[in-house]
Design an enzyme around this catalytic site. Structure first.
Site, PDB file in Angstrom:
ATOM      1  N   SER A  54       0.800  -1.219   0.000  1.00  0.00           N
ATOM      2  CA  SER A  54       0.000   0.000   0.000  1.00  0.00           C
ATOM      3  C   SER A  54       0.837   1.276   0.000  1.00  0.00           C
ATOM      4  O   SER A  54       0.289   2.381   0.043  1.00  0.00           O
ATOM      5  CB  SER A  54      -0.953   0.013   1.207  1.00  0.00           C
ATOM      6  OG  SER A  54      -0.230  -0.013   2.419  1.00  0.00           O
ATOM      7  N   GLY A  56       5.084   3.042  -1.079  1.00  0.00           N
ATOM      8  CA  GLY A  56       6.483   2.932  -1.482  1.00  0.00           C
ATOM      9  C   GLY A  56       6.755   1.929  -2.578  1.00  0.00           C
ATOM     10  O   GLY A  56       6.006   1.805  -3.554  1.00  0.00           O
ATOM     11  N   ILE A  57       7.857   1.190  -2.404  1.00  0.00           N
ATOM     12  CA  ILE A  57       8.249   0.238  -3.441  1.00  0.00           C
ATOM     13  C   ILE A  57       7.307  -0.953  -3.496  1.00  0.00           C
ATOM     14  O   ILE A  57       7.232  -1.638  -4.519  1.00  0.00           O
ATOM     15  CB  ILE A  57       9.715  -0.228  -3.274  1.00  0.00           C
ATOM     16  CG1 ILE A  57       9.911  -0.993  -1.969  1.00  0.00           C
ATOM     17  CG2 ILE A  57      10.661   0.951  -3.372  1.00  0.00           C
ATOM     18  CD1 ILE A  57      11.301  -1.618  -1.858  1.00  0.00           C
ATOM     19  N   GLY A  58       6.542  -1.185  -2.423  1.00  0.00           N
ATOM     20  CA  GLY A  58       5.535  -2.245  -2.462  1.00  0.00           C
ATOM     21  C   GLY A  58       4.443  -1.930  -3.459  1.00  0.00           C
ATOM     22  O   GLY A  58       4.012  -2.798  -4.232  1.00  0.00           O
ATOM     23  N   ASP A 104      -1.297  -7.903   8.973  1.00  0.00           N
ATOM     24  CA  ASP A 104      -0.416  -7.201   9.906  1.00  0.00           C
ATOM     25  C   ASP A 104       0.709  -8.160  10.279  1.00  0.00           C
ATOM     26  O   ASP A 104       0.504  -9.092  11.066  1.00  0.00           O
ATOM     27  CB  ASP A 104      -1.203  -6.769  11.141  1.00  0.00           C
ATOM     28  CG  ASP A 104      -0.338  -6.037  12.161  1.00  0.00           C
ATOM     29  OD1 ASP A 104       0.889  -5.940  11.952  1.00  0.00           O
ATOM     30  OD2 ASP A 104      -0.889  -5.574  13.183  1.00  0.00           O
ATOM     31  N   LEU A 105       1.881  -7.948   9.726  1.00  0.00           N
ATOM     32  CA  LEU A 105       2.990  -8.884   9.917  1.00  0.00           C
ATOM     33  C   LEU A 105       3.547  -8.874  11.334  1.00  0.00           C
ATOM     34  O   LEU A 105       4.295  -9.774  11.705  1.00  0.00           O
ATOM     35  CB  LEU A 105       4.097  -8.595   8.908  1.00  0.00           C
ATOM     36  CG  LEU A 105       3.741  -9.058   7.493  1.00  0.00           C
ATOM     37  CD1 LEU A 105       4.493  -8.252   6.453  1.00  0.00           C
ATOM     38  CD2 LEU A 105       4.018 -10.548   7.324  1.00  0.00           C
ATOM     39  N   ASN A 131       7.941  -8.136   1.108  1.00  0.00           N
ATOM     40  CA  ASN A 131       8.454  -6.778   0.936  1.00  0.00           C
ATOM     41  C   ASN A 131       8.287  -5.891   2.167  1.00  0.00           C
ATOM     42  O   ASN A 131       9.134  -5.048   2.435  1.00  0.00           O
ATOM     43  CB  ASN A 131       7.729  -6.135  -0.251  1.00  0.00           C
ATOM     44  CG  ASN A 131       7.869  -4.630  -0.265  1.00  0.00           C
ATOM     45  OD1 ASN A 131       8.875  -4.083  -0.713  1.00  0.00           O
ATOM     46  ND2 ASN A 131       6.843  -3.934   0.214  1.00  0.00           N
ATOM     47  N   SER A 186      18.308  -5.773   2.892  1.00  0.00           N
ATOM     48  CA  SER A 186      18.960  -4.470   2.853  1.00  0.00           C
ATOM     49  C   SER A 186      20.457  -4.654   3.022  1.00  0.00           C
ATOM     50  O   SER A 186      20.911  -5.651   3.595  1.00  0.00           O
ATOM     51  CB  SER A 186      18.428  -3.584   3.985  1.00  0.00           C
ATOM     52  OG  SER A 186      19.252  -2.454   4.195  1.00  0.00           O
ATOM     53  N   TYR A 208      19.287  -2.634  23.442  1.00  0.00           N
ATOM     54  CA  TYR A 208      18.664  -2.385  22.133  1.00  0.00           C
ATOM     55  C   TYR A 208      19.293  -1.198  21.425  1.00  0.00           C
ATOM     56  O   TYR A 208      19.440  -0.115  21.999  1.00  0.00           O
ATOM     57  CB  TYR A 208      17.171  -2.138  22.321  1.00  0.00           C
ATOM     58  CG  TYR A 208      16.418  -1.880  21.038  1.00  0.00           C
ATOM     59  CD1 TYR A 208      16.056  -2.917  20.193  1.00  0.00           C
ATOM     60  CD2 TYR A 208      16.047  -0.579  20.685  1.00  0.00           C
ATOM     61  CE1 TYR A 208      15.348  -2.687  19.021  1.00  0.00           C
ATOM     62  CE2 TYR A 208      15.329  -0.334  19.523  1.00  0.00           C
ATOM     63  CZ  TYR A 208      14.992  -1.394  18.688  1.00  0.00           C
ATOM     64  OH  TYR A 208      14.286  -1.156  17.531  1.00  0.00           O
TER      65      TYR A 208
END
Length: 335
Positions: A54, A56-58, A104-105, A131, A186, A208
């Protein structure tokens, strides 16, 4: 200091690539677009799932796949945005076959629901484009209490892939057409935590580091594709799995980095160069579309691509034992 140094190093690399860019053995380069690398490809009859479609590159990946005749299933977290993108694609490409499904990943329950609904639909599945991703977020836990970048960028895609594999295998077998799984990684996969994957303290907030956590999740993307390849070859399955670096896209720079205020000199400098040095979305989606559709990639598996050409991933990513350990670790988490 770490961010400033990384920015300077990245700029040196990007400037070199931009000003000395040459077509590689594929005939394409970092400045090639997704339409250019798929020109002449007739993918009618193929079905693809594209996560994070939905924006960018997606979105560009979904658009170009649809342009080449692929039936595209957009897996999106925001259904309203997904429907808007679908409507825009159909206006541009009246013959486009596009559907939108909620995904939702960062939620294993959402991944299971998506996979169950897709598998129940009876549709074939030729291409799985993993992606979607988030970058350098502050420390957060997912709905399943797993560090958010690892959960979203790796674990969600790991579970999704596993749940869709039977459908992909059946499609490849019955159609006699090679299936392809594409993990968008990446160059940051080269810069994870010193231990690579923090198996023993994946949720440690005290240690973190947002960019190292991002690098960890991107290293996991490459390891995942490589372990899939090993398993496919062992089982004689007609599916390939590869990973790639899409390039640095101007619109995504430092989106979550609150330490770079809008008037910070580094940010101002980077933004001023963005239009000259960094990729636009048409170029950013090119390597994904190349690996997904170009006939040059037929039979190629377990490789890493950048600039629409084969590239060398880091040595850690080629560690078969590490890939196997990550697979087992991920299986434990999703179960």
């Amino acid at each position: 200091m770490l961010l400033a140094a990384a920015a300077v190093l990245s700029l040196h690399a990007l400037l070199f690539m931009w000003f000395f860019n040459r077509n590689g053995s594929s005939g394409f380069s970092s400045s090639s677009t997704a339409e250019e690398v798929t020109r002449g490809v007739d993918a009618s009859g193929l079905t693809a799932i594209v996560t994070g479609a939905s924006s960018g590159i997606g979105t560009e990946t979904a658009r170009v796949l649809a342009l080449r005749g692929v039936h595209v299933i957009m897996g999106v977290r925001n259904m309203a945005s997904g429907r808007e993108v679908k409507d825009a694609l159909v206006r541009e490409i009246p013959a486009a076959k596009v559907d939108v499904m909620e995904l939702d990943l960062s939620s294993l329950a959402s991944v299971r629901k998506f996979a169950s609904e897709f598998n129940s639909s009876g549709r074939p599945l030729n291409l799985l484009i993993n992606n979607a991703g988030i970058m350098a977020t502050p420390f957060m836990l997912s709905k399943d209490n797993i560090e958010l970048q690892f959960a979203t960028n790796h674990l969600g895609h790991f579970l999704l892939t596993n749940l869709l594999l039977d459908t992909m295998k059946k499609t490849a077998r019955e159609s006699d057409i090679e299936g392809r799984i594409v993990n968008v990684s990446s160059e940051f996969h080269r810069y994870p935590y010193p231990e690579g994957i923090r198996f023993d303290n994946i949720n440690d907030q005290s240690g973190y580091k947002r960019f190292l956590a991002y690098g960890q999740s991107k290293l996991a993307n490459v390891l995942h594709a490589n372990e899939l390849t090993r398993r496919f070859k062992e089982d004689g399955v007609n599916i390939t799995a590869n990973s790639l670096h899409p390039g640095v896209i101007a619109t995504n720079l430092f989106r979550h980095n609150t330490s770079l205020a809008t008037d910070n000199p580094i940010r101002v400098f980077l933004k001023s160069l963005a239009g000259l040095v960094l990729k636009n979305v048409q170029q950013g989606a090119a390597t994904t579309c190349y690996v997904a559709l170009n006939p040059q990639v037929k039979g190629v598996s377990g490789e890493y691509f950048s600039g629409c050409n084969l590239a060398a991933a880091c040595s850690e990513s080629r560690d078969a034992q590490l890939a196997k350990k990550l697979w087992d670790f991920s299986m434990d988490l999703v179960q």
